[in-house]
Design a protein around this motif. Sequence first.
Motif, PDB file in Angstrom:
ATOM      1  N   LEU A 209       0.839  -1.198   0.000  1.00  0.00           N
ATOM      2  CA  LEU A 209       0.000   0.000   0.000  1.00  0.00           C
ATOM      3  C   LEU A 209       0.874   1.247   0.000  1.00  0.00           C
ATOM      4  N   ASP A 210       0.345   2.317  -0.559  1.00  0.00           N
ATOM      5  CA  ASP A 210       1.067   3.584  -0.579  1.00  0.00           C
ATOM      6  C   ASP A 210       1.200   4.100   0.848  1.00  0.00           C
ATOM      7  N   ARG A 211       2.415   4.410   1.233  1.00  0.00           N
ATOM      8  CA  ARG A 211       2.645   4.862   2.599  1.00  0.00           C
ATOM      9  C   ARG A 211       2.127   6.276   2.820  1.00  0.00           C
ATOM     10  N   LEU A 212       2.049   7.055   1.775  1.00  0.00           N
ATOM     11  CA  LEU A 212       1.613   8.450   1.870  1.00  0.00           C
ATOM     12  C   LEU A 212       0.151   8.548   1.441  1.00  0.00           C
ATOM     13  N   ILE A 213      -0.715   8.916   2.361  1.00  0.00           N
ATOM     14  CA  ILE A 213      -2.155   8.971   2.093  1.00  0.00           C
ATOM     15  C   ILE A 213      -2.595  10.428   2.116  1.00  0.00           C
ATOM     16  N   GLU A 214      -3.179  10.895   1.017  1.00  0.00           N
ATOM     17  CA  GLU A 214      -3.673  12.271   0.984  1.00  0.00           C
ATOM     18  C   GLU A 214      -5.079  12.320   1.558  1.00  0.00           C
ATOM     19  N   ILE A 215      -5.314  13.326   2.378  1.00  0.00           N
ATOM     20  CA  ILE A 215      -6.612  13.508   3.026  1.00  0.00           C
ATOM     21  C   ILE A 215      -7.299  14.707   2.386  1.00  0.00           C
ATOM     22  N   PRO A 216      -8.511  14.532   1.845  1.00  0.00           N
ATOM     23  CA  PRO A 216      -9.239  15.681   1.305  1.00  0.00           C
ATOM     24  C   PRO A 216      -9.376  16.768   2.353  1.00  0.00           C
ATOM     25  N   SER A 217      -8.992  17.996   1.976  1.00  0.00           N
ATOM     26  CA  SER A 217      -9.005  19.095   2.946  1.00  0.00           C
ATOM     27  C   SER A 217      -9.469  20.370   2.271  1.00  0.00           C
ATOM     28  N   PRO A 218     -10.172  21.222   3.018  1.00  0.00           N
ATOM     29  CA  PRO A 218     -10.566  22.524   2.469  1.00  0.00           C
ATOM     30  C   PRO A 218      -9.346  23.437   2.389  1.00  0.00           C
ATOM     31  N   GLY A 219      -9.429  24.429   1.552  1.00  0.00           N
ATOM     32  CA  GLY A 219      -8.329  25.384   1.460  1.00  0.00           C
ATOM     33  C   GLY A 219      -7.236  24.912   0.518  1.00  0.00           C
ATOM     34  N   GLU A 220      -6.119  25.656   0.507  1.00  0.00           N
ATOM     35  CA  GLU A 220      -5.030  25.380  -0.421  1.00  0.00           C
ATOM     36  C   GLU A 220      -4.038  24.337   0.089  1.00  0.00           C
ATOM     37  N   THR A 221      -4.002  24.109   1.394  1.00  0.00           N
ATOM     38  CA  THR A 221      -3.030  23.174   1.971  1.00  0.00           C
ATOM     39  C   THR A 221      -3.391  21.736   1.611  1.00  0.00           C
ATOM     40  N   ARG A 222      -2.384  20.984   1.175  1.00  0.00           N
ATOM     41  CA  ARG A 222      -2.570  19.552   0.911  1.00  0.00           C
ATOM     42  C   ARG A 222      -2.108  18.790   2.148  1.00  0.00           C
ATOM     43  N   ASN A 223      -3.016  18.045   2.727  1.00  0.00           N
ATOM     44  CA  ASN A 223      -2.727  17.307   3.949  1.00  0.00           C
ATOM     45  C   ASN A 223      -2.538  15.826   3.660  1.00  0.00           C
ATOM     46  N   PHE A 224      -1.550  15.243   4.338  1.00  0.00           N
ATOM     47  CA  PHE A 224      -1.249  13.822   4.173  1.00  0.00           C
ATOM     48  C   PHE A 224      -1.098  13.190   5.556  1.00  0.00           C
ATOM     49  N   ILE A 225      -1.289  11.896   5.601  1.00  0.00           N
ATOM     50  CA  ILE A 225      -0.983  11.125   6.799  1.00  0.00           C
ATOM     51  C   ILE A 225      -0.239   9.882   6.365  1.00  0.00           C
ATOM     52  N   LEU A 226       0.720   9.470   7.166  1.00  0.00           N
ATOM     53  CA  LEU A 226       1.472   8.259   6.852  1.00  0.00           C
ATOM     54  C   LEU A 226       0.662   7.038   7.237  1.00  0.00           C
ATOM     55  N   LEU A 227       0.829   5.975   6.478  1.00  0.00           N
ATOM     56  CA  LEU A 227       0.049   4.761   6.681  1.00  0.00           C
ATOM     57  C   LEU A 227       0.215   4.219   8.099  1.00  0.00           C
ATOM     58  N   GLU A 228       1.440   4.236   8.629  1.00  0.00           N
ATOM     59  CA  GLU A 228       1.654   3.699   9.980  1.00  0.00           C
ATOM     60  C   GLU A 228       0.922   4.530  11.034  1.00  0.00           C
ATOM     61  N   GLU A 229       0.802   5.846  10.787  1.00  0.00           N
ATOM     62  CA  GLU A 229       0.074   6.704  11.720  1.00  0.00           C
ATOM     63  C   GLU A 229      -1.413   6.358  11.715  1.00  0.00           C
ATOM     64  N   LEU A 230      -1.935   6.087  10.529  1.00  0.00           N
ATOM     65  CA  LEU A 230      -3.342   5.691  10.413  1.00  0.00           C
ATOM     66  C   LEU A 230      -3.595   4.365  11.126  1.00  0.00           C
ATOM     67  N   ILE A 231      -2.706   3.398  10.900  1.00  0.00           N
ATOM     68  CA  ILE A 231      -2.891   2.073  11.527  1.00  0.00           C
ATOM     69  C   ILE A 231      -2.832   2.189  13.043  1.00  0.00           C
ATOM     70  N   LYS A 232      -1.868   2.947  13.546  1.00  0.00           N
ATOM     71  CA  LYS A 232      -1.759   3.116  15.001  1.00  0.00           C
ATOM     72  C   LYS A 232      -3.028   3.742  15.575  1.00  0.00           C
ATOM     73  N   ASN A 233      -3.620   4.636  14.818  1.00  0.00           N
ATOM     74  CA  ASN A 233      -4.833   5.298  15.289  1.00  0.00           C
ATOM     75  C   ASN A 233      -6.053   4.384  15.271  1.00  0.00           C
ATOM     76  N   LYS A 234      -5.942   3.247  14.581  1.00  0.00           N
ATOM     77  CA  LYS A 234      -7.085   2.324  14.465  1.00  0.00           C
ATOM     78  C   LYS A 234      -6.801   0.981  15.128  1.00  0.00           C
ATOM     79  N   LEU A 235      -5.810   0.926  15.997  1.00  0.00           N
ATOM     80  CA  LEU A 235      -5.452  -0.355  16.617  1.00  0.00           C
ATOM     81  C   LEU A 235      -6.567  -0.922  17.479  1.00  0.00           C
ATOM     82  N   ASP A 236      -7.426  -0.049  18.007  1.00  0.00           N
ATOM     83  CA  ASP A 236      -8.521  -0.562  18.821  1.00  0.00           C
ATOM     84  C   ASP A 236      -9.484  -1.412  17.998  1.00  0.00           C
ATOM     85  N   GLN A 237      -9.512  -1.192  16.678  1.00  0.00           N
ATOM     86  CA  GLN A 237     -10.351  -2.024  15.812  1.00  0.00           C
ATOM     87  C   GLN A 237      -9.671  -3.361  15.502  1.00  0.00           C
ATOM     88  N   ILE A 238      -8.362  -3.381  15.594  1.00  0.00           N
ATOM     89  CA  ILE A 238      -7.618  -4.611  15.307  1.00  0.00           C
ATOM     90  C   ILE A 238      -7.586  -5.504  16.539  1.00  0.00           C
TER      91      ILE A 238
END
Length: 705
Positions: A183-212
Motif C-alpha cells: 500500500l502507498d505509505r503516503l495517504i492524501e486527506i481531502p481538505s478545504p483550502g489550499e493546503t494539501r494534507n497527508f498522513i502516513l500509513l503507519e500513523e493511520l494504523i496506530k490510530n485504528k489499533l482498537d479495531q484490530i
Amino acid sequence: MSKEHNFINRELSWLEFNHRVLEEAYDPHNPLFERLKFAAIVCSNLDEFFMVRVASLRDQIEAGFNKKDPSGLAPEEEMAAISKRAHRMVQELYQCYHHSIKRGLKKVKIKLLHAKELSEEQNKYLDDFFSKQVFPVLTPMVVDNSRPFPLVMNKSLNIGILVADPKNRKNFHFATVQVPGVLDRLIEIPSPGETRNFILLEELIKNKLDQIFFGYQILATANYRITRNGDYSLDEEGAEDLLAAIEASLRQRKWGSVIRLEVDKNADTRLLEILTEELEITLDEVYLISGPIDLHFLHRIAALKGYDHLLNPPFEPVMHKDFYDVEDIFSVISQKDVLLHHPYHSFEPVLQLIQEAAEDPQVLAIKQTLYRVSGNSPIVDALVQAAENGKQVTVLMEIKARFDEQNNIHWAKKLEKAGCHVIYGLAGLKTHCKVLLIVRSEEEGIKRYVHLGTGNYNDVTARLYSDIGLLTANPYFGADASNLFNMLSGLSQPLEMHRLVVAPSHLRNKIMKFIDRETENAQQGKKAHIIIKINSLTDQNIIEALYNASQAGVKIELIIRGICCLRAGVPGLSDHISVTSIVGRFLEHSRIYYFWADGEEKIYLSSADLMERNLNRRVETLFPIDDEEIKQEVKHILHVTLTDNVKARKLTEQGIYLRPSARGKKVFDSQKIFYQEAQEEVPKKTSRVSQESFHPVTSIKDQVV
C-alpha cells in the motif's frame, strides 16, 4: 609510510561521504523537492552500508578476527567508531527533517498530519479508507506461549504493541503489525483550502489499533524497523550451479541476523526490552528515531504533480554533434573515435549502435558485458532480437552484482531463452568492465566496432550518473576486445593486449608504473603531475605510492566522490596532494587517469576504482585515449571539475571535507557548465532544444530556484 595515522578508516570515510549527501539535503540553494530526495538517499545509503559493511564487520568480530586495518583500528574499535558516527548522522538527518524539510513543506502548503490533528470530517474519511483499503491487508501477530516471536522481514516497517486485558493490565502481551509495503505509505486527506494534507500509513494504523485488537487495551505502541545482514557468503568454487547458488543466497538475505534496530525515540522501555531481546541485539545497535522511521517516503512527496518549481529544471541530454541526424551510426564510428560524456551527451548512440547491429545483415556477432541494467532494458531487448535474427550473441551477465542479482538473473534467463550464449560471471571474480564488441562484415573484410565505458550499460542511470564512453573502430581495440571475450568465455589465459589493460592481471602494475615514473621525473627536477578522478581510493599500496610521489614533489590532484583513505596536505607526507569531492545533481561516476609523463601526457579511462577488490578480484579495463582532440576533451573535463567551487568539497589534513570559499570569485558549478557546453555543440539550425536553460553563474543567489 605505514604509520597508522596516515590512513583514514574506510568505513568512517564512507560515512563522511554520506554526510556530504546530507549537506545537500540541508542546502537552501537546492530546490526543496531536490532536498527531499537527498534526505531519502541518505537513508537508502545507510541501509546498504549496514547490510554489507557493518554486517561484514560484525561477522569478523564474531569469528574472533582481530587484525587491525591500515588506520590502526581493530574490528571492535572500528565498530564502536562507526556506531558513534552513524548515531550522530541519524540525529543530524532528523534535525534536517524537522528544522528544514518540514518547515519548507509547510511554506508550500504541504503538511503531514498526526492523528490528533485530524478534524471530524477527516476522521470520517479515514475510517472509511481504513476499513476498505487497509484493514483487509493487515495481519496482527501476538506473541505468547503458543505463538513465538515472528520473523520480521528485512527493512519492513512495523508497529510494536503492548496489549492487555482491561481487567488485568499487568498481564500484557507483545504484538506486532507489519505496515503493508503493497500500500502507498503516503495517504492524501481531502481538505478545504489550499493546503494539501497527508498522513502516513503507519500513523493511520496506530490510530485504528482498537479495531484490530477489539476488546483489549493498548498499553503502548512504537514503530520499528530492522536491518538484516545482507552480506551473504558464497562458495563459488564448490557450487556446481552458480545460478542456483546465487538464487539460494538471495533467499537467505531476507532472514539474515539483525544488525540494526530503528525504533521510535519515545518507545516504552518494556517494549524496547522485548525487541532487543528477541532480535538479539545490543543497545549500541538501537537507533532511536525522532520522526517517521525510514524517510524513503520523501521520494513520494517529491514526485507529487504540480510542484515543478520546487524541482531542478527539467533535464534532457543532448545528442552528440557527430551523431546528430545520422542514420548509419557505423559510418560515423568507422571514420573517427567519438567520446560521449553522460549524462550531458545522450546515451542514445550506444542504444542505437546495438539496435542497428541487431537488424544489420552485415553484423555477424555481438559480444557484451552487463553488470547493472535497467528494469526494462532496451539493450536486452536488442540483444534478444539479434539472437532471433541469427546473429551470434554472447553476453557476460554478472549475476553477483550486489542488490541487482535478482534483476540480472531474470535478464540472463531471457537472453538464454532467446538463443544468446550467456556466461554467468566467473568463479572468484566479478566482471565489472564495460565492453561492447560488434563484428561486422564489410567490403574490406571483417571490421570490429567497440564501445568501452566507465559506467554501466543502463539507459536509466545514464541520465543520472556522470560517465564517459568511447566508441571506436580502431583495430587494436577490436583485437583486444576479442581477446578479452575469449578469456571470459573460454579457458585462455590473459594475453598481453595492444591497448587494453586488464585487471586482475596487469592493471595494478600499470598504475603503479605510471606513478613511479612521475616520482622519478620529480626526483630529477622535471615537471611531474598526476590527476586521478575515481569513486573510491582505499588500496594501501597505491596510497603509499602516491605519498612517495608527493614527497618527491609530484603535483597530485585527486577527484574522489566517495571513500578516500588517503590523508591530504599532511606536512612531509602529502603536501602536494589535494582531494576534491563533487556531490551534486548527478552522481560523479567516471574514472579518469592522467599522467604528465614528461610531456607525453598519458590519459586513460577505466571501469576501475583504486580499491583492492577492483584491482585484485574483478575483471576491469583501463584503456588509453590516443586521439589528440579527445585528449583535449578529457583534459577539459578534469580542468572544469577541479575549478568547481559550488558542489566541491576539499579534504583537509584532519580528514574532514570543507567547501572552498567562493567569496570574490565567479561561482563555478562544473555540472552546469558541462551541460551548457554540450548544448552549445549541437548544430544551431537543427538543435533539439533542451528544456533546461543554463547560464553563467555569477553569484550564489543566481542558483536559487
